[in-house]
Design an enzyme around this catalytic site. Structure first.
Site, mmCIF file in Angstrom:
data_model
loop_
_atom_site.group_PDB
_atom_site.id
_atom_site.type_symbol
_atom_site.label_atom_id
_atom_site.label_comp_id
_atom_site.label_asym_id
_atom_site.label_seq_id
_atom_site.Cartn_x
_atom_site.Cartn_y
_atom_site.Cartn_z
ATOM 1 N N CYS A 151 -9.565 4.487 6.044
ATOM 2 C CA CYS A 151 -8.212 3.958 6.201
ATOM 3 C C CYS A 151 -7.786 4.172 7.643
ATOM 4 C CB CYS A 151 -7.248 4.582 5.195
ATOM 5 S SG CYS A 151 -7.108 6.374 5.297
ATOM 6 N N ARG A 187 -5.457 7.962 2.739
ATOM 7 C CA ARG A 187 -5.431 6.931 1.699
ATOM 8 C C ARG A 187 -6.841 6.672 1.166
ATOM 9 N NH1 ARG A 187 -2.292 2.238 4.821
ATOM 10 N NH2 ARG A 187 -3.173 3.357 6.592
#
Lengths: 148, 299
Positions: free
Chosen positions: B247, B252
């Site tokens: 990410c 994430r």
């Protein structure tokens, strides 16, 4: 000890010195206290979201509004969600530290004031940049409203 | 000493149901010997505002990251951290946090680098616990004395470095950022400040599967058949694949790593924690802009 810029208004200098007088962990505690003490919006601004500017530099929804009185005194009003205490703390520092100052004094606040609080080790750079964004937006609003 | 698994029906279809607990299970097991609850948030002050009774805080920025080098703490650092939190090598650790468990998943992934065996996520995280009106406290629980061993971090199994990604091009890569970040319209998630990548776009051949597709609106994980449709059918991932997820700074993609590894049971999944803040600023690495994954050839 390095000498700190002297151009800070005493309200902000006091806040900065408070932070710097603590160890890292207690600095966060102080930030939390500021977060809990973010002033409520005055009645007259409460139902007027259109007046407020979103601080795009912050990931949490932070909104700012600045007024300048006929006597040239600045009022900084901000809202930030309770689940974003760090951001709320930053908004509170600026609202409490800048409100009541003259436009000129606000405009002279160094742009790197957020970096002078000794929080760079405890708070990620991303967060501190959010506070820099708030300060920048406040100064811009003050400049616009002082001319008018 | 390990605490019994949550037998919740929803989890049973996942490859590793023992990696999740429900809010109800956690509430019923608070205070049980062998269980340590950890809150890990993006916001460094959120735990102080109120947390699950007995939970300790682990901060990604000040505690999991090395303070100088862009890396994680070492074996001695991790052992010291575990002892500061009252965690033993055989503790059952349940992690929860804000933002749909991004940072909780990130912390779980870091615990995995040190081979901590029993580490689980609270399905739905902090948001769901609060939405259900469960108790929060600002009281800090006493931390028991523990003696966590110094275990060296193993970066070879679930962690990928930039060089690994370069050698990996052609094998499945999952970009879990927002579509705007993937196409190169912007370098940060919408409404996020810039974290300093100089170029925008994605790693060639990476498929765009935003992390949020794995989560329901209440922050819980989607059911197995929904996850299968997204990752196996649509993104074409299979058990034989070696997969790398990335990410912007690796938080994430830890969420997606958890989904692929523990819920779908794909054996070889790594998280590239350097992610876009490294790749997007590195010299002469290939980058593709636009909605298409692009080819492996350099320009």
């Amino acid at each position: 000890m390095t000498s700190l810029p002297s151009s800070l208004p005493s309200s902000l200098a006091e806040i900065r010195d408070d932070f710097l007088s603590f160890e890292q962990k207690d600095r966060l505690q102080l930030l939390l206290e500021f977060s809990n003490e973010l002033p409520e919006l005055p009645e007259r601004y409460r139902d007027h979201p259109e007046l407020f500017e979103r601080v795009e530099e912050c990931q949490s929804p932070v909104f700012l509004f600045v007024d300048v009185s006929a006597e040239g005194r600045v009022g900084v009003h901000a809202t930030a969600p309770a689940e974003s205490p760090t951001t709320r703390g930053f908004a509170s520092i600026l609202a409490q530290g800048l409100s009541g100052l003259t436009s000129t004094a606000v405009l002279e606040v160094p742009d790197d004031f957020p970096m002078q609080l000794g929080l760079t080790a405890a708070v990620s750079p991303l967060r501190l940049r959010g506070m820099t964004g708030m300060l920048w937006r406040i100064k811009r609003q003050v400049a616009e409203k002082s001319v008018a | 000493m390990s605490v019994a698994f949550d037998p919740a029906e929803k989890f049973q279809s996942y490859a590793h149901p023992e990696r999740l607990v429900t809010t109800g299970w956690l509430e019923a097991h608070l205070g049980m010997p062998g269980l340590v609850v950890v809150e890990s948030d993006e916001d460094v002050l959120l735990y102080e505002v109120g947390h699950i009774p007995g939970a300790v805080k682990v901060d990604w920025h000040t505690e999991l990251n090395d303070p100088v080098v862009r890396d994680y703490v070492d074996g001695a650092g991790f052992a010291a951290l575990m002892n500061a939190k009252g965690i033993s090598r055989d503790s059952t650790v349940v992690i929860y946090g804000d933002k749909s468990n991004w940072w909780a998943a990130y912390a779980l992934w870091v615990f995995t680098l040190f081979g901590h065996s029993d580490v689980r996520l609270l399905d739905g995280g902090r948001g769901r616990w609060i939405a259900e009106g469960r108790t929060l406290t600002t009281e800090k629980a006493p931390v028991p004395l523990t003696d966590y061993p110094i275990v060296e971090r193993d970066d070879s199994v679930v962690r990928a470095f930039k060089e690994d990604v370069l050698a990996h091009l052609g094998k499945p890569l999952i970009d879990v950022r927002s579509p705007e970040e993937y196409t190169g319209e912007r370098t940060t998630a919408p409404a996020y400040p810039d974290e300093g990548a100089l170029r925008a776009g994605h790693i060639p051949t990476a498929a765009s599967v935003p992390w949020s597709r794995a989560a329901n609106d209440d922050g819980t994980f989607r059911k197995l058949d929904e996850l299968t449709a997204i990752y196996r059918d649509e993104a074409g991932l299979g058990d034989a694949d070696e997969v790398i997820a990335y990410c912007r700074i690796g938080e994430r993609s830890s969420h997606t790593w958890f989904v692929l590894k523990h819920l779908l049971g794909i054996p070889h999944v790594r998280n590239y924690d350097g992610s876009w803040t490294e790749w997007g600023s590195a010299v002469r690495v290939p980058i593709v802009t636009g909605a298409e994954p692009g080819a492996t050839d350099r320009r």
